[in-house]
Motif scaffolding. Structure first.
Motif, PDB file in Angstrom:
ATOM      1  N   GLY A  70      64.531 -31.829  52.601  1.00 26.59           N
ATOM      2  CA  GLY A  70      64.785 -32.731  54.455  1.00 26.59           C
ATOM      3  C   GLY A  70      62.800 -32.699  53.903  1.00 26.59           C
ATOM      4  O   GLY A  70      62.406 -31.936  54.174  1.00 26.59           O
ATOM      5  N   GLY A  71      62.963 -34.093  54.017  1.00 23.66           N
ATOM      6  CA  GLY A  71      60.596 -34.412  54.607  1.00 23.66           C
ATOM      7  C   GLY A  71      60.664 -34.157  52.980  1.00 23.66           C
ATOM      8  O   GLY A  71      61.427 -34.159  51.956  1.00 23.66           O
ATOM      9  N   ASP A  72      59.489 -32.732  53.329  1.00 20.12           N
ATOM     10  CA  ASP A  72      58.899 -32.415  51.617  1.00 20.12           C
ATOM     11  C   ASP A  72      59.197 -30.748  51.266  1.00 20.12           C
ATOM     12  O   ASP A  72      58.748 -30.249  50.945  1.00 20.12           O
ATOM     13  CB  ASP A  72      57.281 -32.377  51.586  1.00 20.12           C
ATOM     14  N   ALA A  73      60.844 -30.636  51.993  1.00 20.34           N
ATOM     15  CA  ALA A  73      60.547 -29.033  51.629  1.00 20.34           C
ATOM     16  C   ALA A  73      61.951 -28.785  51.709  1.00 20.34           C
ATOM     17  O   ALA A  73      62.978 -29.739  52.290  1.00 20.34           O
ATOM     18  CB  ALA A  73      60.182 -27.940  52.932  1.00 20.34           C
ATOM     19  N   TYR A  74      62.376 -27.890  51.705  1.00 25.51           N
ATOM     20  CA  TYR A  74      64.210 -27.338  51.735  1.00 25.51           C
ATOM     21  C   TYR A  74      64.499 -26.027  52.317  1.00 25.51           C
ATOM     22  O   TYR A  74      63.958 -25.063  52.175  1.00 25.51           O
ATOM     23  CB  TYR A  74      65.561 -27.438  50.822  1.00 25.51           C
ATOM     24  N   ASN A  75      65.553 -25.768  52.686  1.00 23.07           N
ATOM     25  CA  ASN A  75      66.187 -24.567  53.306  1.00 23.07           C
ATOM     26  C   ASN A  75      67.002 -24.404  52.557  1.00 23.07           C
ATOM     27  O   ASN A  75      68.526 -24.349  52.093  1.00 23.07           O
ATOM     28  CB  ASN A  75      66.391 -24.406  54.733  1.00 23.07           C
ATOM     29  N   VAL A  76      67.207 -22.895  52.240  1.00 21.05           N
ATOM     30  CA  VAL A  76      68.364 -22.408  51.819  1.00 21.05           C
ATOM     31  C   VAL A  76      69.019 -21.219  52.018  1.00 21.05           C
ATOM     32  O   VAL A  76      68.465 -20.673  52.964  1.00 21.05           O
ATOM     33  CB  VAL A  76      68.138 -21.073  50.227  1.00 21.05           C
ATOM     34  N   TYR A  77      70.050 -21.200  51.920  1.00 19.25           N
ATOM     35  CA  TYR A  77      70.869 -20.338  52.775  1.00 19.25           C
ATOM     36  C   TYR A  77      72.075 -19.520  52.065  1.00 19.25           C
ATOM     37  O   TYR A  77      72.728 -19.440  51.077  1.00 19.25           O
ATOM     38  CB  TYR A  77      72.220 -21.239  53.699  1.00 19.25           C
ATOM     39  N   LEU A  78      71.655 -18.417  51.802  1.00 22.00           N
ATOM     40  CA  LEU A  78      72.424 -17.334  51.349  1.00 22.00           C
ATOM     41  C   LEU A  78      74.191 -16.954  52.066  1.00 22.00           C
ATOM     42  O   LEU A  78      73.974 -17.031  53.372  1.00 22.00           O
ATOM     43  CB  LEU A  78      71.333 -15.963  50.887  1.00 22.00           C
ATOM     44  N   ALA A  79      74.690 -16.680  50.931  1.00 20.43           N
ATOM     45  CA  ALA A  79      75.993 -16.444  51.951  1.00 20.43           C
ATOM     46  C   ALA A  79      76.146 -15.070  52.790  1.00 20.43           C
ATOM     47  O   ALA A  79      76.992 -14.914  53.715  1.00 20.43           O
ATOM     48  CB  ALA A  79      77.402 -16.295  50.823  1.00 20.43           C
ATOM     49  N   ASP A  80      75.154 -14.167  52.329  1.00 21.12           N
ATOM     50  CA  ASP A  80      75.412 -12.675  53.456  1.00 21.12           C
ATOM     51  C   ASP A  80      74.304 -13.425  54.365  1.00 21.12           C
ATOM     52  O   ASP A  80      74.964 -12.808  55.174  1.00 21.12           O
ATOM     53  CB  ASP A  80      74.406 -12.240  52.816  1.00 21.12           C
ATOM     54  N   ALA A  81      74.207 -13.884  54.348  1.00 21.36           N
ATOM     55  CA  ALA A  81      73.275 -14.136  55.410  1.00 21.36           C
ATOM     56  C   ALA A  81      74.171 -15.361  56.794  1.00 21.36           C
ATOM     57  O   ALA A  81      73.671 -15.693  57.786  1.00 21.36           O
ATOM     58  CB  ALA A  81      72.012 -15.637  55.690  1.00 21.36           C
TER      59      ALA A  81
END
Length: 207
Positions: A88-99
């Motif tokens: 979203g916007g000019d960036a992205y978030n990464v969600y790992l399964a462990d988190a």
């Protein structure tokens, strides 16, 4: 017209704040807005481009729910998923399964300058399930030579019984035929005896 010293100082301060804010955003001072996520600038559309293992799983192939504002994602079935990328916007978030061991709800893109998550432009997952080997087909039992021999031996008595029965039936037919002609022989003998007796009586009378 020259500005007074207070107005000139205020203008300089405002310009400095604007320049500092622009420099901070240009330098990539991004915030994920979620302790479970790591933030990254620019844009990615595949797991390989994001440096994540596994195959790219399109959002349409993930059982999930996106809220009406197109800001938050709840992943309803995360079987085989190792990471979720939300852009979203000019960036992205990464969600790992462990988190996400505490829950797969409320996933979003990085924060806008106003401190709120940007609307989601696109998102996808990474991972994949392990394929199970196809089941082995059972081979039909093989007929052994011993079984075939036993079957042949078992068939032989049946043939013998049939032959004996036919022979016995033939014997009965022959015996029945002989018994039917015996009365004819007896009748002939009786006629011969009667003829001889008549001749004997006639001879005696002539004498």
């Amino acid at each position: 017209m020259a500005l007074s010293r207070p107005l000139a100082a205020l203008a300089a301060t405002s310009f400095a704040l604007v320049a500092l804010n622009a420099t901070a955003h240009a330098g990539g001072d991004l915030e994920s807005g979620d302790s479970r996520a790591s933030v990254h600038d620019k844009n990615v559309t595949t797991c390989e481009a994001a440096g994540l293992p596994g195959k790219t799983i399109a959002s349409a192939d993930v059982k999930a729910s996106v809220d009406g504002s197109n800001t938050y994602i709840d992943v309803l079935d995360h079987t085989g998923i190792t990471a979720v990328v939300v852009k979203g916007g000019d960036a992205y978030n990464v969600y790992l399964a462990d988190a996400l061991s505490g829950g797969w709800t409320g996933l979003h893109s990085p924060l806008n300058p106003n401190g709120k998550p940007a609307q989601i432009s696109h998102w996808f997952a990474c991972g994949g399930t392990t394929e199970q080997p196809p089941p082995t087909k059972e081979q039909p039992p093989t007929t052994t030579t011993a079984t075939s021999t036993t079957s042949s031996a078992a068939a032989t008595p049946a043939t013998s019984v049939t032959t004996s029965t036919a022979a016995a039936a033939g014997s009965r037919e022959l015996a029945s035929t002989g018994f039917g002609s015996a009365w004819l022989l007896g009748l002939g003998s009786a006629l011969l005896a009667a003829g001889a007796a008549v001749l004997l009586v006639l001879r005696r009378r002539r004498a």
